[in-house]
Scaffold this active site. Structure first.
Site, mmCIF file in Angstrom:
data_model
loop_
_atom_site.group_PDB
_atom_site.id
_atom_site.type_symbol
_atom_site.label_atom_id
_atom_site.label_comp_id
_atom_site.label_asym_id
_atom_site.label_seq_id
_atom_site.Cartn_x
_atom_site.Cartn_y
_atom_site.Cartn_z
ATOM 1 N N SER A 227 1.053 -1.032 0.083
ATOM 2 C CA SER A 227 -0.134 0.089 -0.025
ATOM 3 C C SER A 227 0.898 1.156 -0.098
ATOM 4 C CB SER A 227 -1.063 0.064 1.307
ATOM 5 O OG SER A 227 -0.202 0.416 2.222
ATOM 6 N N ASP A 228 0.449 2.450 -0.360
ATOM 7 C CA ASP A 228 0.907 3.674 -0.341
ATOM 8 C C ASP A 228 0.869 3.823 1.279
ATOM 9 O OD1 ASP A 228 2.222 6.093 -0.504
ATOM 10 O OD2 ASP A 228 1.075 6.699 -2.242
ATOM 11 N N TRP A 229 1.763 4.759 1.579
ATOM 12 C CA TRP A 229 1.598 4.960 3.280
ATOM 13 C C TRP A 229 0.380 5.497 3.676
ATOM 14 C CZ3 TRP A 229 5.365 2.251 1.466
ATOM 15 C CH2 TRP A 229 6.519 1.893 2.003
ATOM 16 N N GLY A 230 -0.391 4.835 4.439
ATOM 17 C CA GLY A 230 -1.577 5.141 4.886
ATOM 18 C C GLY A 230 -2.719 4.981 4.059
ATOM 19 N N GLY A 231 -2.543 4.155 2.896
ATOM 20 C CA GLY A 231 -3.332 3.835 1.714
ATOM 21 C C GLY A 231 -4.171 2.674 1.933
#
Length: 849
Positions: A227-231
């Protein structure tokens, strides 16, 4: 390549269900979970696409800063891109990292996209082929994985974590998925990062069609999805769709209890968890993680700064080769030593600023940065030329923080220990006693990224500031959560709620209101910045993470008549060079750009200098197209992009002719932003608090759009790039390849008809011979960089694959190449077409997805 000696299936069988669940999310901000007693190491990831900055966001280990992707794309040279990939792998190893979070291959859909500089191009073929080469270079020696991103359609920063994008399948297939497909099939990156946004109503991290059906199904890819960071936006949805790893750690969505609940409810099966775990184990094996010296799970890997001479040379060469000569009236360039001998040259604007990179995850604490002033002084040191300077404009969007390094010009800062710097204090909410005290903190800006120390803590930065001069000086502040600034215990600024632009604040690029405070020169003033942890901020990655920045500028500097000074300096010079552009606060991850115009009065500065000096040259450093209302009044323009730490030397090499410019625009430069294909559909509309955007332009992105408009709508076309020599194309021939299933073999002759060695990108476009409103006039299907001596001719051979000429038919759900005639156009840009011929397809061809 990395050897695959570890029996990952055996390791998988040895893991308990709880251990498998723990591997579904990271351990720390950059690292995966390690289970050492089962032989599973923690591996480290690192930003980013143009340099490996290591674990810390602020004050991180120094690293080589390479040219940004738009600069790479401007070279039109896959061989150079591969060399950059290899050097990035070297850099990743110095940071103890096994996964490099890049390259970024999303499309330049609109000129105001805040992160365009980090992506290659508006054209999917150019983006895909260059990404392929860079990934091959990155992974070829083993030990470092590429993480191609952001899958898919992350073309804007405005509400990027929640925006819903409505995109037709044809546009997805031909434009937005295409560069990923090319790189996945031809370079096989070992990992991939999902985008924050929703596509057609579904978050990318939970998108069954994108991840399961297309990526792993149709394309047959077997890497790890991160995932993208926090995604990460769901538990069962993301696990079932194929997202292998939630980042950053520790888990905020895929907590052990949440995954257990999904199992018990039957929403997730253990078999699916095994699939996710197996993908992560395969990634660890591919990068040699099982052979590495293990560190305790989650602990930082050793980082070191290695300033390598070969990297310096590569960055300087690559930066210069990517620069694009847009205009050169009366051949005012190059400024050779002989031509400038005894001349006075005014360097105006951002000449003493090294605009090496954009903002956000592409920012790097470079080993050094060379300014144009220093670069030109070095290259022309024996020329007897005289250089004069005028600042002309303020560069930054935000006032600069007070810092140990930069405050000497305005005063001194002293922490509570009596030494230079701020004292950083951390408090539990409601407790007056600090739980952590750190002296010598570098500046009045604190970012929460890269560590967990400020999570749910109140942060204070305290120092005694002694200014050199008295005055009502300017200050500005922003915090992620509630933030207050005190001077001598009096409140001078108060932000009483969470910031309105959390993503911009995260990357120190949100707009701030100025305020003034009276300071007495030579007297110490205690500055205290207090910021509290944000709650309900609407971004999971920022929840509870305290961060703030305070900027400062003296009244004398802020109110100076910079433009008037520039006019006087330019009038007295023989040649004036105006340096314009964006710094990382203007062009950054986290926010789209405010305007198509250059900021802080730079257009007015160019116009003023051009009126004062008829020999005015502009060097523009942006990662995107910008308005150039002064274009007709200047003699020459160079588009320099973000060229990395050697940016000033690369600029000097091009301006003086040490390097003959050979870059070509990877994006179209429209005359007006209103002519951009996505105008009116960027960045979308907000209804009931939810932003949505329709990609109404379909496949007509970039030059595909401008080919249908009057030519005057384009300032400079896609592929444009001048040289200090001249080139001619001809003898165009098209034949079917030996294997009729491949495509057309195209040969042509390119000749250097000038007096200087140089390079040019030969570009092949193909379109239907009978224009159709459903299809672009032409599309780029092949290109080749040719470097020739004066008078030399070379035959180039290009393969135009049938599938690259085909369009995606939504009804047939297949790639279709209709029978009939096709026009082959050979040019030095999408507009400068120098040879055309016809090719024919006898029978309709159809290719499955």
């Amino acid at each position: 390549m990395a050897s695959h000696t570890t029996d990952t299936d055996a390791i998988l069988r040895s893991l308990t269900l709880d251990e498998k669940i723990s591997l579904l999310a990271g351990e720390a901000f950059w690292e995966t979970v390690g289970i050492l007693d089962k032989g599973v190491p923690s591996i480290k990831t690192t930003d980013g696409p143009n340099g490996c900055r290591g674990a810390d966001i602020d004050g991180n280990t120094k690293a080589a800063c390479f040219p940004a992707a738009s600069s790479v794309a401007a070279t039109f040279d896959p061989a150079l891109a591969r060399r950059i990939g290899g050097a990035l792998a070297d850099e990743a190893r110095t940071k103890g990292a096994r996964v490099l979070l890049g390259p970024t291959v999303c499309c330049h859909r609109h000129p105001l996209g805040g992160r365009n500089f980090e992506s290659f191009s508006e054209d999917p073929h150019l983006s895909g082929t260059l990404a392929t080469s860079l990934i091959c270079g990155l992974q070829e020696d083993g030990g470092v994985a590429a993480c191609i991103k952001h899958f898919v359609a992350n073309e804007q920063e405005t509400d990027r974590m929640t925006v819903n994008e409505t995109i037709g399948e044809r546009a997805l297939r031909e434009i937005y998925l295409r560069p990923f497909e090319t790189a996945v099939r031809d370079a096989r990156p070992w990992s991939l990062m999902t985008a924050y946004n929703l596509v057609n109503g579904v978050h990318c991290d939970s998108h069954d069609w994108l991840l399961r059906d297309v990526l792993r199904g149709e394309w047959g890819w077997d890497g790890a999805i991160i995932s993208d960071w926090g995604g990460t936006n769901s538990v069962a949805g993301s696990i079932n769709a194929g997202l292998d790893l939630e980042m950053p750690g520790p888990a905020r969505v895929r907590t052990p209890s949440a995954v257990r609940a999904a199992l018990e409810a039957g929403d997730v099966t253990e078999e699916t968890i095994n699939e996710r775990t197996a993908a992560l184990l395969k990634l660890i094996d591919r990068v040699g993680g099982f052979e590495q010296e293990h560190h305790p799970g989650g602990s930082p890997k050793t980082e070191r700064a290695e300033d390598r001479p070969e990297h310096r040379e590569l960055i300087r060469e690559f930066g210069a080769r990517g620069m694009v000569l847009l205009k050169n009236e009366a051949q005012i360039l190059p400024l050779t030593k002989e031509r400038v001998s005894g001349k006075k040259i005014a360097l105006v604007g951002l000449a003493k600023d090294a605009l090496a990179h954009g903002g956000g995850s592409a920012s790097v604490n470079a080993h050094y940065k060379v300014t144009p002033w220093d670069g030109l002084a070095a290259v022309l040191r024996d020329s007897a030329a005289e250089f004069v300077y005028a600042k002309g404009v303020h560069r930054q969007r935000l006032l600069s923080p007070l810092s140990i390094d930069s405050s000497a010009a305005v005063g001194s800062i002293t922490g509570l220990d009596g030494q230079p710097g701020f004292t950083r204090l951390l408090y539990e909410v409601g407790n007056p006693d600090p739980v952590s005290t750190l002296h010598g903190y570098a500046s009045s800006a604190y970012s929460p990224l890269g560590s967990q120390e400020s999570l749910n803590k109140v942060v204070e930065l305290v120092a005694d500031f002694t200014p050199h001069e008295s005055g009502a000086h300017y200050m500005a502040c922003s915090g992620i959560g509630v933030t207050t600034v005190f001077v001598n215990d009096a409140i001078v600024f108060s932000q009483e709620s969470n910031c309105a632009d959390p993503m911009g604040a995260l990357f120190m690029a949100s707009s701030e209101d100025l305020f003034r405070h009276d300071f007495v020169g030579g007297r110490a003033h205690r500055i205290r910045i207090q910021t509290k942890p944000p709650a309900n901020i609407g971004m999971r990655i920022l929840e509870g993470r305290s961060g703030a920045r305070l900027g400062f500028r003296t009244a004398s500097e802020h109110d100076a008549d910079l433009q008037g000074e520039a006019e006087r300096v330019a009038r007295d010079a023989d040649i004036a060079i105006v340096f314009t552009g964006h710094d990382p606060q203007w062009e950054s991850e986290g926010r789209d750009q405010d305007s198509f115009d250059l900021p802080n009065g730079q257009n007015e500065l160019v116009a003023t200098v051009a009126r004062a000096n008829p020999n005015t040259i502009v060097v523009n450093t942006t990662g995107v197209a910008v308005a150039m209302p002064w274009l007709g009044d200047v003699r020459a323009v160079v588009q320099a992009w973000f060229a990395g730490q050697e940016c000033g030397n690369a600029v000097a090499d091009v301006l003086t002719g040490v390097v003959n410019p050979e870059g070509h625009l990877p994006v179209s430069f429209p005359r007006r932003v209103e002519d951009a294909p996505a105008h009116g559909n960027f960045p979308g509309e907000t209804v009931n608090g939810k932003r949505s955007v329709t990609y109404a332009e379909g496949v007509f992105v970039g030059y595909r759009h401008y080919d249908r408009l009057p030519q005057e709508s384009v300032q400079f076309p896609f592929g444009h790039g001048l040289s200090y020599t001249s080139f001619q194309l001809g003898s165009l021939q098209v034949e079917h390849s030996a294997s009729d299933d491949d495509g057309f073999v195209v040969t042509a002759q390119v000749s250097n008809t000038g007096a200087m060695a140089g390079g040019a990108a030969v570009q092949l476009y193909v379109g239907n011979s009978i224009p159709s409103p459903e299809h672009p006039v032409k599309t780029l299907v092949a290109y080749q960089k040719a470097r020739l001596q004066p008078g030399e001719a070379q035959t180039v051979t290009l393969l135009a694959k049938y599938r690259d000429i085909a369009h995606f038919d939504e009804k047939a759900h297949a790639w279709v190449l209709d029978a009939g005639g096709y026009e082959f156009s050979l040019g030095l840009s999408a507009v400068d077409i120098q040879a055309k011929t016809m090719g024919h397809v006898q029978q309709r061809k159809q290719y499955s997805v």
